[in-house]
Design a protein around this motif. Structure first.
Motif, mmCIF file in Angstrom:
data_model
loop_
_atom_site.group_PDB
_atom_site.id
_atom_site.type_symbol
_atom_site.label_atom_id
_atom_site.label_comp_id
_atom_site.label_asym_id
_atom_site.label_seq_id
_atom_site.Cartn_x
_atom_site.Cartn_y
_atom_site.Cartn_z
ATOM 1 N N SER A 1 0.823 -1.205 0.000
ATOM 2 C CA SER A 1 0.000 0.000 0.000
ATOM 3 C C SER A 1 0.857 1.254 0.000
ATOM 4 O O SER A 1 0.397 2.317 -0.400
ATOM 5 N N THR A 2 2.102 1.148 0.453
ATOM 6 C CA THR A 2 3.007 2.281 0.498
ATOM 7 C C THR A 2 4.138 2.063 -0.489
ATOM 8 O O THR A 2 4.744 0.994 -0.524
ATOM 9 N N ARG A 3 4.418 3.066 -1.303
ATOM 10 C CA ARG A 3 5.544 2.953 -2.224
ATOM 11 C C ARG A 3 6.843 3.010 -1.437
ATOM 12 O O ARG A 3 6.935 3.639 -0.385
ATOM 13 N N THR A 4 7.862 2.361 -1.973
ATOM 14 C CA THR A 4 9.138 2.250 -1.278
ATOM 15 C C THR A 4 10.265 2.681 -2.200
ATOM 16 O O THR A 4 10.163 2.561 -3.429
ATOM 17 N N ALA A 5 11.345 3.180 -1.609
ATOM 18 C CA ALA A 5 12.470 3.679 -2.396
ATOM 19 C C ALA A 5 13.785 3.387 -1.703
ATOM 20 O O ALA A 5 13.877 3.400 -0.470
ATOM 21 N N LEU A 6 14.806 3.146 -2.496
ATOM 22 C CA LEU A 6 16.180 3.009 -2.025
ATOM 23 C C LEU A 6 16.970 4.176 -2.594
ATOM 24 O O LEU A 6 16.967 4.389 -3.809
ATOM 25 N N VAL A 7 17.636 4.919 -1.727
ATOM 26 C CA VAL A 7 18.427 6.086 -2.147
ATOM 27 C C VAL A 7 19.866 5.871 -1.711
ATOM 28 O O VAL A 7 20.148 5.731 -0.516
ATOM 29 N N THR A 8 20.793 5.842 -2.658
ATOM 30 C CA THR A 8 22.202 5.717 -2.307
ATOM 31 C C THR A 8 22.795 7.093 -2.043
ATOM 32 O O THR A 8 22.307 8.112 -2.542
ATOM 33 N N GLY A 9 23.852 7.120 -1.237
ATOM 34 C CA GLY A 9 24.462 8.394 -0.876
ATOM 35 C C GLY A 9 23.509 9.288 -0.121
ATOM 36 O O GLY A 9 23.492 10.508 -0.309
ATOM 37 N N ALA A 10 22.726 8.679 0.789
ATOM 38 C CA ALA A 10 21.623 9.397 1.433
ATOM 39 C C ALA A 10 22.005 10.086 2.729
ATOM 40 O O ALA A 10 21.151 10.667 3.396
ATOM 41 N N GLY A 11 23.275 10.066 3.098
ATOM 42 C CA GLY A 11 23.671 10.645 4.370
ATOM 43 C C GLY A 11 23.844 12.143 4.373
ATOM 44 O O GLY A 11 23.905 12.765 5.446
ATOM 45 N N SER A 12 23.915 12.755 3.195
ATOM 46 C CA SER A 12 24.119 14.208 3.124
ATOM 47 C C SER A 12 23.762 14.702 1.732
ATOM 48 O O SER A 12 23.450 13.912 0.838
ATOM 49 N N GLY A 13 23.825 16.007 1.549
ATOM 50 C CA GLY A 13 23.687 16.606 0.230
ATOM 51 C C GLY A 13 22.408 16.261 -0.496
ATOM 52 O O GLY A 13 21.316 16.228 0.084
ATOM 53 N N ILE A 14 22.541 15.985 -1.798
ATOM 54 C CA ILE A 14 21.379 15.716 -2.633
ATOM 55 C C ILE A 14 20.646 14.470 -2.148
ATOM 56 O O ILE A 14 19.419 14.435 -2.092
ATOM 57 N N GLY A 15 21.391 13.429 -1.768
ATOM 58 C CA GLY A 15 20.752 12.193 -1.343
ATOM 59 C C GLY A 15 19.849 12.371 -0.140
ATOM 60 O O GLY A 15 18.727 11.852 -0.098
ATOM 61 N N ALA A 16 20.326 13.113 0.868
ATOM 62 C CA ALA A 16 19.506 13.363 2.052
ATOM 63 C C ALA A 16 18.270 14.176 1.690
ATOM 64 O O ALA A 16 17.173 13.926 2.201
ATOM 65 N N SER A 17 18.425 15.146 0.799
ATOM 66 C CA SER A 17 17.289 15.962 0.377
ATOM 67 C C SER A 17 16.284 15.143 -0.425
ATOM 68 O O SER A 17 15.067 15.331 -0.307
ATOM 69 N N VAL A 18 16.780 14.224 -1.258
ATOM 70 C CA VAL A 18 15.881 13.337 -2.000
ATOM 71 C C VAL A 18 15.071 12.480 -1.039
ATOM 72 O O VAL A 18 13.860 12.303 -1.201
ATOM 73 N N ALA A 19 15.747 11.941 -0.032
ATOM 74 C CA ALA A 19 15.036 11.120 0.960
ATOM 75 C C ALA A 19 13.926 11.914 1.634
ATOM 76 O O ALA A 19 12.814 11.402 1.840
ATOM 77 N N ARG A 20 14.193 13.164 1.969
ATOM 78 C CA ARG A 20 13.167 14.004 2.599
ATOM 79 C C ARG A 20 12.020 14.274 1.637
ATOM 80 O O ARG A 20 10.847 14.235 2.026
ATOM 81 N N ALA A 21 12.349 14.565 0.375
ATOM 82 C CA ALA A 21 11.308 14.858 -0.608
ATOM 83 C C ALA A 21 10.426 13.634 -0.857
ATOM 84 O O ALA A 21 9.195 13.741 -0.935
ATOM 85 N N LEU A 22 11.037 12.467 -0.985
ATOM 86 C CA LEU A 22 10.258 11.247 -1.187
ATOM 87 C C LEU A 22 9.393 10.941 0.029
ATOM 88 O O LEU A 22 8.225 10.563 -0.101
ATOM 89 N N SER A 23 9.966 11.108 1.206
ATOM 90 C CA SER A 23 9.215 10.857 2.429
ATOM 91 C C SER A 23 8.011 11.790 2.522
ATOM 92 O O SER A 23 6.925 11.379 2.946
ATOM 93 N N SER A 24 8.185 13.043 2.099
ATOM 94 C CA SER A 24 7.075 13.996 2.104
ATOM 95 C C SER A 24 5.963 13.573 1.153
ATOM 96 O O SER A 24 4.795 13.934 1.347
ATOM 97 N N ASP A 25 6.328 12.796 0.121
ATOM 98 C CA ASP A 25 5.344 12.269 -0.824
ATOM 99 C C ASP A 25 4.701 10.978 -0.331
ATOM 100 O O ASP A 25 3.924 10.349 -1.058
ATOM 101 N N GLY A 26 5.062 10.559 0.883
ATOM 102 C CA GLY A 26 4.480 9.351 1.430
ATOM 103 C C GLY A 26 5.212 8.081 1.078
ATOM 104 O O GLY A 26 4.699 6.974 1.305
ATOM 105 N N VAL A 27 6.413 8.214 0.526
ATOM 106 C CA VAL A 27 7.218 7.047 0.155
ATOM 107 C C VAL A 27 8.060 6.622 1.350
ATOM 108 O O VAL A 27 8.670 7.462 2.020
ATOM 109 N N ARG A 28 8.108 5.324 1.615
ATOM 110 C CA ARG A 28 8.988 4.817 2.672
ATOM 111 C C ARG A 28 10.370 4.576 2.074
ATOM 112 O O ARG A 28 10.506 3.922 1.036
#
Length: 246
Positions: free
Chosen positions: A4-31
Motif C-alpha cells: 500500500s506504500t511505495r518504497t524507495a532506495l536512495v544511495t548516498g543518502a547521508g548528506s547533500g542531494i541524497g539526504a534531500s531526495v530522501a526528505r522529498a520522497l518521504s514527504s510524498d508518502g514514500v517509505r
C-alpha cells in the motif's frame, strides 16, 4: 508484490542531494531506505523522517547485501535513486593514474551497475509505477578542464540509464537521469578548499545568478520518481540554473 506504500532506495543518502531526495520522497508518502557508508549520518537523516530504513555499507563492495537488506526491510521496491558519487578535479587525462581512474569509475558507474543488477528483479516483481533515477552531471556535455575520469563515468551512467529505459520499459519500469551543475553539498569542496570564496564568482556565470541547493535537485528527482511522471522515461533532465545554455 503489492504494497500500500511505495518504497524507495536512495544511495548516498547521508548528506547533500541524497539526504534531500530522501526528505522529498518521504514527504510524498514514500517509505525510504537510506544507503551510505556512514551509519551515523544516515541515522541522523532517518531521525528527521520517521520510519526510514538505515542500511550502512559501501556500494562499490557490497551492493548485493545492501539491496537485499534494504528490500527486506521495506518489503519491496518501487523506486531506486542512484545518487552516491565522488569527484576528482584538476587532473588532465595524462595526469590521471590508474588508481584514480579506477576509483572514479568504481563509485560513479560500476557500483550503480551492481546496485541496479541487484535491484531490478525486485522492481520487476513490484506492482504499479516503478522508477529509476540516476544522478549524472552537466559535465557529461559541458566540459571544463580537469574532470576526465568523473565526466567519463557520469557519461557512462547516463548511457546506461537510456539503455535501462529501452530494456525495462516493457516491464513497466521507467529510467531517467538528472544532470545537476554545481550544488552546495560536501562534494563541491572536493579538490576545491576555497569553494566558499569562489562561489559568488561561479554563480555569476549562471543565468539564474546562483548555484544550486540540494532541494532544487531533490524536487525534480522526486517528481521523476513519482507516478506524476508516469509517461516520462529515457530522458536526461538538466538541473543547472541555465548554465548549459549560457
Amino acid at each position: 508484490m503489492s504494497t500500500s506504500t511505495r518504497t524507495a532506495l536512495v544511495t548516498g543518502a547521508g548528506s547533500g542531494i541524497g539526504a534531500s531526495v530522501a526528505r522529498a520522497l518521504s514527504s510524498d508518502g514514500v517509505r525510504v531506505a537510506l544507503v551510505g557508508r556512514r551509519r551515523d549520518a544516515l541515522v541522523d537523516v532517518a531521525a528527521r523522517l520517521g520510519g526510514a530504513v538505515v542500511v550502512a555499507g559501501d556500494i562499490t563492495r557490497d551492493a548485493d547485501r545492501i539491496v537485499a537488506e534494504a528490500v527486506g526491510a521495506l518489503g519491496g521496491l518501487h523506486v531506486l535513486v542512484n545518487n552516491a558519487g565522488a569527484i576528482r578535479r584538476n587532473l588532465r587525462v595524462h595526469e590521471i593514474d590508474d588508481e584514480t581512474w579506477d576509483a572514479q569509475l568504481a563509485v560513479n558507474l560500476t557500483a550503480h551497475f551492481r546496485v541496479l543488477r541487484a535491484a531490478l528483479p525486485h522492481l520487476m516483481h513490484a506492482d504499479g509505477d516503478r522508477s529509476i533515477v540516476s544522478i549524472g552531471s552537466t559535465l557529461v556535455h559541458k566540459m571544463i578542464p580537469g574532470h576526465g575520469a568523473y565526466a567519463a563515468a557520469k557519461g557512462g551512467l547516463v548511457a546506461l540509464t537510456k539503455q535501462l529505459a529501452v530494456d525495462y520499459g516493457p516491464d513497466g519500469i521507467r529510467a531517467n537521469a538528472v544532470l545537476p551543475a554545481v550544488v552546495r553539498t560536501p562534494l563541491a569542496y572536493t579538490d576545491r578548499p576555497d569553494f566558499d570564496e569562489r562561489a559568488a564568482a561561479m554563480a555569476a556565470s549562471y543565468p539564474l545568478r546562483r548555484l544550486g541547493e540540494p532541494e532544487d535537485v531533490a524536487a525534480l528527482i522526486a517528481f521523476l520518481a513519482s507516478a506524476r511522471a508516469a509517461w516520462v522515461t529515457g530522458t536526461v533532465v538538466l538541473a543547472d540554473g541555465g548554465l548549459s545554455v549560457a
